[in-house]
Design a protein around this motif. Sequence first.
Motif, PDB file in Angstrom:
ATOM      1  N   ARG A  47      -4.705   3.233  -3.552  1.00  0.00           N
ATOM      2  CA  ARG A  47      -4.906   3.239  -2.091  1.00  0.00           C
ATOM      3  C   ARG A  47      -6.234   2.581  -1.716  1.00  0.00           C
ATOM      4  NH1 ARG A  47      -0.917   5.693   0.539  1.00  0.00           N
ATOM      5  NH2 ARG A  47       0.329   7.293  -0.488  1.00  0.00           N
ATOM      6  N   SER A  48      -7.278   2.840  -2.481  1.00  0.00           N
ATOM      7  CA  SER A  48      -8.580   2.211  -2.237  1.00  0.00           C
ATOM      8  C   SER A  48      -8.512   0.700  -2.473  1.00  0.00           C
ATOM      9  CB  SER A  48      -9.626   2.853  -3.148  1.00  0.00           C
ATOM     10  OG  SER A  48     -10.858   2.211  -3.019  1.00  0.00           O
ATOM     11  N   GLY A  66       0.782  -1.227   0.000  1.00  0.00           N
ATOM     12  CA  GLY A  66       0.000   0.000   0.000  1.00  0.00           C
ATOM     13  C   GLY A  66       0.812   1.274   0.000  1.00  0.00           C
ATOM     14  N   HIS A  75      -5.877  -1.208  -2.210  1.00  0.00           N
ATOM     15  CA  HIS A  75      -5.152  -1.803  -1.086  1.00  0.00           C
ATOM     16  C   HIS A  75      -6.008  -1.846   0.179  1.00  0.00           C
ATOM     17  CE1 HIS A  75      -2.457  -1.657   2.461  1.00  0.00           C
ATOM     18  NE2 HIS A  75      -1.911  -2.674   1.828  1.00  0.00           N
ATOM     19  N   ARG A  76      -6.674  -0.749   0.467  1.00  0.00           N
ATOM     20  CA  ARG A  76      -7.496  -0.662   1.680  1.00  0.00           C
ATOM     21  C   ARG A  76      -8.576  -1.746   1.685  1.00  0.00           C
ATOM     22  NH1 ARG A  76      -8.230   4.325   1.310  1.00  0.00           N
ATOM     23  NH2 ARG A  76     -10.080   4.243   0.005  1.00  0.00           N
ATOM     24  N   ASP A  77      -9.158  -2.041   0.519  1.00  0.00           N
ATOM     25  CA  ASP A  77     -10.242  -3.018   0.415  1.00  0.00           C
ATOM     26  C   ASP A  77      -9.751  -4.398  -0.028  1.00  0.00           C
ATOM     27  OD1 ASP A  77     -12.008  -0.978   1.113  1.00  0.00           O
ATOM     28  OD2 ASP A  77     -12.356  -0.419  -0.984  1.00  0.00           O
TER      29      ASP A  77
END
Length: 159
Positions: free
Chosen positions: A52-53, A30, A55-57
Amino acid sequence: MSGITYIRGDATAPSARGVKVIAHVCNDIGGWGKGFVLALSRRWAEPEAAYRSWHRDRARNDFALGAVQLVPVDRYVWVANMIGQRGVSRGGKGVPVRYDAIDTALARLADRAIELSASVHMPRIGCGLAGGRWERVEPLVVERLVKRGIAVSVYDHGG
């Protein structure tokens, strides 16, 4: 002759007609903030935000080594975030580049580039902060993209 066109210039400003995909290698933790991604972020906000989204999800999607995320940034330009690097550190375990993941990502990218009738543009992927060697990456680019009829340009920055 590799079938790759080498250009001195900026990979974020591809010099070609038609649909273009700018491909680059990302890490699997990330992190976004050093190397080629800075040039991308200076030009467009979407690739970083999408990465980033993604990776976050990651518990609910395909974010992993070898995965590819295509992000539209202009009518004829896409950015391919390719996960081809394990972490970011160069330590006792060697360099972060993962050639097998780059190979898998390039194969996936080829399918998408063909669907889009796109050319592919990139820096010497995996060979900057990831610590890879171009003599190992170039044959993967040739095998996965060039041999499938996809026009590929590799940009060396600087004048």
